[in-house]
Write a protein that holds these residues in place. Structure first.
Motif, mmCIF file in Angstrom:
data_model
loop_
_atom_site.group_PDB
_atom_site.id
_atom_site.type_symbol
_atom_site.label_atom_id
_atom_site.label_comp_id
_atom_site.label_asym_id
_atom_site.label_seq_id
_atom_site.Cartn_x
_atom_site.Cartn_y
_atom_site.Cartn_z
ATOM 1 N N GLU A 21 0.814 -1.208 0.000
ATOM 2 C CA GLU A 21 0.000 0.000 0.000
ATOM 3 C C GLU A 21 0.854 1.268 0.000
ATOM 4 N N ASP A 22 0.218 2.370 -0.353
ATOM 5 C CA ASP A 22 0.862 3.678 -0.281
ATOM 6 C C ASP A 22 1.341 3.929 1.152
ATOM 7 N N ALA A 23 2.549 4.457 1.303
ATOM 8 C CA ALA A 23 3.157 4.611 2.635
ATOM 9 C C ALA A 23 2.314 5.483 3.560
ATOM 10 N N GLU A 24 1.715 6.528 3.025
ATOM 11 C CA GLU A 24 0.903 7.428 3.848
ATOM 12 C C GLU A 24 -0.356 6.729 4.358
ATOM 13 N N ILE A 25 -0.972 5.931 3.498
ATOM 14 C CA ILE A 25 -2.163 5.179 3.885
ATOM 15 C C ILE A 25 -1.799 4.115 4.911
ATOM 16 N N SER A 26 -0.680 3.437 4.679
ATOM 17 C CA SER A 26 -0.209 2.420 5.619
ATOM 18 C C SER A 26 0.031 3.010 7.002
ATOM 19 N N ALA A 27 0.628 4.194 7.045
ATOM 20 C CA ALA A 27 0.922 4.832 8.328
ATOM 21 C C ALA A 27 -0.359 5.167 9.083
ATOM 22 N N LEU A 28 -1.374 5.649 8.360
ATOM 23 C CA LEU A 28 -2.657 5.957 9.013
ATOM 24 C C LEU A 28 -3.329 4.687 9.521
ATOM 25 N N ALA A 29 -3.278 3.620 8.715
ATOM 26 C CA ALA A 29 -3.863 2.350 9.142
ATOM 27 C C ALA A 29 -3.159 1.837 10.392
ATOM 28 N N ARG A 30 -1.830 1.916 10.396
ATOM 29 C CA ARG A 30 -1.070 1.452 11.562
ATOM 30 C C ARG A 30 -1.454 2.225 12.815
ATOM 31 N N LYS A 31 -1.596 3.523 12.673
ATOM 32 C CA LYS A 31 -1.973 4.352 13.820
ATOM 33 C C LYS A 31 -3.300 3.902 14.416
ATOM 34 N N GLN A 32 -4.281 3.602 13.550
ATOM 35 C CA GLN A 32 -5.590 3.170 14.030
ATOM 36 C C GLN A 32 -5.541 1.767 14.629
ATOM 37 N N LEU A 33 -4.770 0.883 14.019
ATOM 38 C CA LEU A 33 -4.639 -0.477 14.549
ATOM 39 C C LEU A 33 -3.971 -0.459 15.926
ATOM 40 N N GLU A 34 -2.950 0.369 16.068
ATOM 41 C CA GLU A 34 -2.277 0.472 17.365
ATOM 42 C C GLU A 34 -3.179 1.140 18.398
ATOM 43 N N LYS A 35 -4.004 2.074 17.963
ATOM 44 C CA LYS A 35 -4.968 2.715 18.866
ATOM 45 C C LYS A 35 -5.959 1.690 19.405
ATOM 46 N N ARG A 36 -6.278 0.699 18.584
ATOM 47 C CA ARG A 36 -7.182 -0.374 19.013
ATOM 48 C C ARG A 36 -6.498 -1.356 19.967
ATOM 49 N N GLY A 37 -5.175 -1.282 20.065
ATOM 50 C CA GLY A 37 -4.452 -2.146 20.989
ATOM 51 C C GLY A 37 -3.514 -3.142 20.346
ATOM 52 N N MET A 38 -3.405 -3.123 19.018
ATOM 53 C CA MET A 38 -2.507 -4.050 18.342
ATOM 54 C C MET A 38 -1.059 -3.612 18.513
ATOM 55 N N LYS A 39 -0.183 -4.584 18.779
ATOM 56 C CA LYS A 39 1.252 -4.307 18.846
ATOM 57 C C LYS A 39 1.859 -4.665 17.494
ATOM 58 N N ILE A 40 2.682 -3.778 16.953
ATOM 59 C CA ILE A 40 3.214 -3.990 15.606
ATOM 60 C C ILE A 40 4.725 -3.782 15.583
ATOM 61 N N PHE A 41 5.439 -4.779 15.061
ATOM 62 C CA PHE A 41 6.870 -4.660 14.798
ATOM 63 C C PHE A 41 7.068 -4.622 13.282
ATOM 64 N N THR A 61 -8.260 -4.683 1.680
ATOM 65 C CA THR A 61 -7.957 -5.346 2.938
ATOM 66 C C THR A 61 -9.064 -4.985 3.921
ATOM 67 N N TYR A 62 -9.698 -6.016 4.506
ATOM 68 C CA TYR A 62 -10.933 -5.810 5.274
ATOM 69 C C TYR A 62 -10.698 -5.777 6.779
ATOM 70 N N CYS A 63 -9.560 -5.227 7.179
ATOM 71 C CA CYS A 63 -9.304 -5.033 8.599
ATOM 72 C C CYS A 63 -10.091 -3.807 9.069
ATOM 73 N N ASP A 64 -9.924 -3.444 10.311
ATOM 74 C CA ASP A 64 -10.545 -2.230 10.855
ATOM 75 C C ASP A 64 -9.427 -1.299 11.302
ATOM 76 N N PRO A 65 -9.138 -0.236 10.511
ATOM 77 C CA PRO A 65 -9.903 0.311 9.389
ATOM 78 C C PRO A 65 -9.615 -0.433 8.075
ATOM 79 N N GLN A 66 -10.594 -0.376 7.161
ATOM 80 C CA GLN A 66 -10.418 -0.978 5.854
ATOM 81 C C GLN A 66 -9.395 -0.182 5.030
ATOM 82 N N VAL A 67 -8.751 -0.897 4.095
ATOM 83 C CA VAL A 67 -7.795 -0.269 3.189
ATOM 84 C C VAL A 67 -8.112 -0.748 1.768
ATOM 85 N N ALA A 68 -8.072 0.177 0.806
ATOM 86 C CA ALA A 68 -8.331 -0.190 -0.592
ATOM 87 C C ALA A 68 -7.493 0.696 -1.504
ATOM 88 N N SER A 69 -7.106 0.142 -2.656
ATOM 89 C CA SER A 69 -6.249 0.920 -3.553
ATOM 90 C C SER A 69 -6.316 0.378 -4.975
#
Length: 481
Positions: free
Chosen positions: A227-247, A366-374
């Motif tokens: 995905e586009d880096a800017e979109i990926s960064a926003l998705a990561r922020k929301q996923l981490e806000k939900r409590g997901m840990k990401i490496f 990608t049907y995660c929360d938040p959704q991503v499409a491109s």
């Protein structure tokens, strides 16, 4: 004597069964070979049942945030994992029966077993070489079985399977693929997901909603690497806000198994190793084409990196042999397989005006929360190709419908060629973007420019208005921001 057909399709996933239907519509005598279950992985173990699981997760998330909508729900809202899984399997079963109906409706012969190419124009169908993940039970009535069959055109649509890393092979108990992740008997308390492509991040999102402590490990610098880096960064922020840990920029270098848990040793780019103990690990490090036991070597059919080499119409280097879908290489998506199959069989039938597959116009969702499409080029790729571009962005936080839905986190991003106004790419993160992306896919296929998009009337109040605002923003004309 072998029974003869115009077209034989090997594999009944979305690519295979759609190809067979189109072949029959064109008046070609058609058969389809299946060794396991009609509908393939997508319908039985992929696209469809995962969306059923994610729908349950979405409802649970909304219920747990009912107060945000002025609602009071009595008692604690919990997930009954057996019922969630049963609903998902029921959805697949219903669609599996639908494929059988479509085969019968279109007078397509179903041949049950495993096919092998013996020479150009001939296959031998025998018993499957390995046990089925989910056997068709019962086998559909009226199907043909083991024997020799011939056809002028043979189309390989055998799909793909999960890729395994040496030393971290799935065992079905502690280390899962998407097969096991889709039907847990009980919810683990902790989980490591290895890989953050669509499969990995969707399961990570599902289990997170179910209350599981989830850690995602991604080898590349960003989650959802395509995905586009800017979109990926926003998705990561929301996923981490939900409590997901990401490496990211990290790998699972070693896994130690306990009696009922695993310890994943996560090694980051700087060489630091962090042991993470979890009840289960999902291996989602990609898929590989099912090219084994097909007789490709016998006929000299070219392969590359585990996939069959084809031109834009599905033709291989051997006359009369074609390949479509995952086995023909990326992008490994059901809708690409379907379209690829239709192109292939229409070319075979001599339908005028058939165009080769343009992979740059294949959308991804990608049907995660938040959704991503491109669809199309990312900003980085457009610049790498030397394109002079305009970029537009529009935030969900400025859209009335998004605010009313309580889904005001997200963005739509559009990329245009500065000289011609050609839409080069569109990228989205946020609620229901997987339903919005088709608008830009249509626009790209029609070679629509920014001017035409600006003069298109989008209904109000809708999320789709953000698509137009993003276009306007690229040209300094945004209205509602």
């Amino acid at each position: 004597m072998a029974e003869n057909y115009d077209v034989i399709v090997i594999g009944s996933g979305p690519g295979g069964y759609v190809t067979a239907i189109r072949s029959a519509q064109l008046g070609l005598k058609t058969a389809i070979v299946e060794r396991e279950h009609l509908g393939g992985i997508c319908l039985n173990w992929g696209c469809i049942p995962t969306k059923a699981l994610l729908r349950s997760a979405e409802i649970l998330d909304h219920a747990n945030h009912a107060k945000n909508y002025g609602l009071t729900l009595e008692g604690k809202i919990t997930a009954n994992v057996k019922d969630v899984v049963a609903r998902s399997r029921g959805v697949s079963a219903r669609l599996n029966g639908g494929v059988a109906f479509l085969m019968k409706k279109n007078k397509i012969d179903v041949i049950w077993g495993e096919a092998k190419l013996t020479k150009p124009g001939e296959i031998v169908v025998g018993a499957p070489s390995k046990p089925a993940v989910q056997p068709q039970n019962p086998v559909p009535k009226g199907v043909k079985s083991e024997g020799t069959y011939t056809a002028k055109h043979i189309i390989l649509a055998t799909g793909a399977r999960p890729r395994a890393l040496p030393g971290i092979e799935p065992d079905g108990k502690l280390i899962w693929t998407y097969f096991e992740a889709m039907k847990p008997e009980e919810l683990p308390k902790t989980m490591v997901v290895m890989g953050s492509g669509a499969i990995g991040i969707e399961f990570a999102s599902f289990y997170l909603s179910m209350g599981v402590d989830v850690t995602v490990v991604e080898l590349l610098p960003q989650v959802m690497p395509v995905e586009d880096a800017e979109i990926s960064a926003l998705a990561r922020k929301q996923l981490e806000k939900r409590g997901m840990k990401i490496f990211t920029d990290a790998k699972v270098s070693k896994v130690e198994k306990g009696a009922n848990d695993v310890t994943a040793h996560v090694e980051t780019k700087d060489g630091k190793v962090t042991p993470i103990k979890a009840d289960r690990l999902i291996s989602a490090v990609g898929v590989q084409g099912n090219i084994e036991n097909l007789g490709l070597e016998t006929l000299g059919i070219k392969t590359d990196r585990g996939c069959i080499v084809t031109d834009g119409y599905g033709k291989t280097n051997v006359a009369g042999i074609y390949a479509i879908g995952d086995v023909a290489g990326p992008p490994m998506l059901a809708h690409k397989a379907e379209h690829e199959g239709v192109i292939c069989v229409e070319k075979i039938a001599g339908v005028p005006g058939v165009h080769a597959l343009d992979k740059s116009k294949v959308p991804g969702c990608t049907y995660c929360d938040p959704q991503v499409a491109s669809v199309g080029l990312t900003e980085a790729k457009a610049k790498e190709l030397g394109r002079d571009i305009r970029v537009g962005r529009y935030s969900f936080g400025a859209n009335g419908k998004a605010i009313a839905l309580g889904e005001d986190q997200g963005m739509i991003k559009t990329i245009f060629d500065k000289k011609t106004g050609e839409l080069l790419g569109a990228h989205m993160v946020g609620a229901e973007v997987t339903e919005l992306i088709q608008g830009f896919v249509v626009a790209m296929n029609l070679e629509t420019t920014e001017e035409e998009l600006m003069h298109t009337i989008f209904p109000h109040p809708t999320l789709s208005e953000m698509m137009k605002e993003s276009v306007l923003d690229a040209y300094g004309k945004v209205l509602n921001a």
